[in-house]
Design a protein around this motif. Structure first.
Motif, PDB file in Angstrom:
ATOM      1  N   GLU A   9      13.109  52.199 -18.796  1.00 34.54           N
ATOM      2  CA  GLU A   9      14.080  52.787 -17.943  1.00 34.54           C
ATOM      3  C   GLU A   9      14.318  54.597 -19.005  1.00 34.54           C
ATOM      4  OE1 GLU A   9      14.222  50.357 -17.502  1.00 34.54           O
ATOM      5  OE2 GLU A   9      14.435  49.780 -15.220  1.00 34.54           O
ATOM      6  N   ARG A  13      13.185  57.735 -17.400  1.00 35.97           N
ATOM      7  CA  ARG A  13      14.568  59.765 -16.589  1.00 35.97           C
ATOM      8  C   ARG A  13      14.413  60.177 -17.379  1.00 35.97           C
ATOM      9  NH1 ARG A  13      20.265  59.618 -16.750  1.00 35.97           N
ATOM     10  NH2 ARG A  13      20.406  56.913 -16.328  1.00 35.97           N
ATOM     11  N   ASN A  47      15.059  49.168  -8.834  1.00 30.53           N
ATOM     12  CA  ASN A  47      15.127  49.339 -10.169  1.00 30.53           C
ATOM     13  C   ASN A  47      14.968  51.395 -10.503  1.00 30.53           C
ATOM     14  OD1 ASN A  47      16.388  46.977 -10.803  1.00 30.53           O
ATOM     15  ND2 ASN A  47      14.332  46.450 -12.158  1.00 30.53           N
ATOM     16  N   ALA A  48      13.232  51.692 -10.266  1.00 32.67           N
ATOM     17  CA  ALA A  48      13.585  52.705 -10.446  1.00 32.67           C
ATOM     18  C   ALA A  48      13.904  53.540  -9.373  1.00 32.67           C
ATOM     19  CB  ALA A  48      12.396  53.314  -9.854  1.00 32.67           C
ATOM     20  N   LEU A  51      18.156  54.275 -10.673  1.00 35.52           N
ATOM     21  CA  LEU A  51      18.028  55.555 -11.502  1.00 35.52           C
ATOM     22  C   LEU A  51      17.534  57.038 -11.282  1.00 35.52           C
ATOM     23  CD1 LEU A  51      18.002  56.026 -14.136  1.00 35.52           C
ATOM     24  CD2 LEU A  51      15.606  55.646 -14.374  1.00 35.52           C
TER      25      LEU A  51
END
Length: 63
Positions: A9, A13, A47-48, A51
């Motif tokens: 992550e 990011r 999850n991506a 984010l």
């Protein structure tokens, strides 16, 4: 690749921020994430996706 690997992550990011910086739209990046589902699985892609949503919100609030 960072989406597929998962657990990356902080690096993801940086790359998502770079995408916004060079003019990619949120929708373009969402499409890229969707294309990772067969390779990474749905949970990793989510999850991506989350984010990306967080970064988009942060950038919008910073304007």
């Amino acid at each position: 690749m960072l989406t597929v690997l998962g657990g990356r992550e902080p690096q993801l990011r940086v790359h998502l921020h770079a995408g916004f910086h060079i003019g990619m739209s949120k929708e373009d990046m969402q499409e890229v994430i969707l294309q990772t589902i067969p390779y990474a699985g749905f949970p990793t892609a989510i999850n991506a996706w989350n984010l990306l949503q967080q970064i988009a919100k942060e950038l919008e609030e910073a304007k």
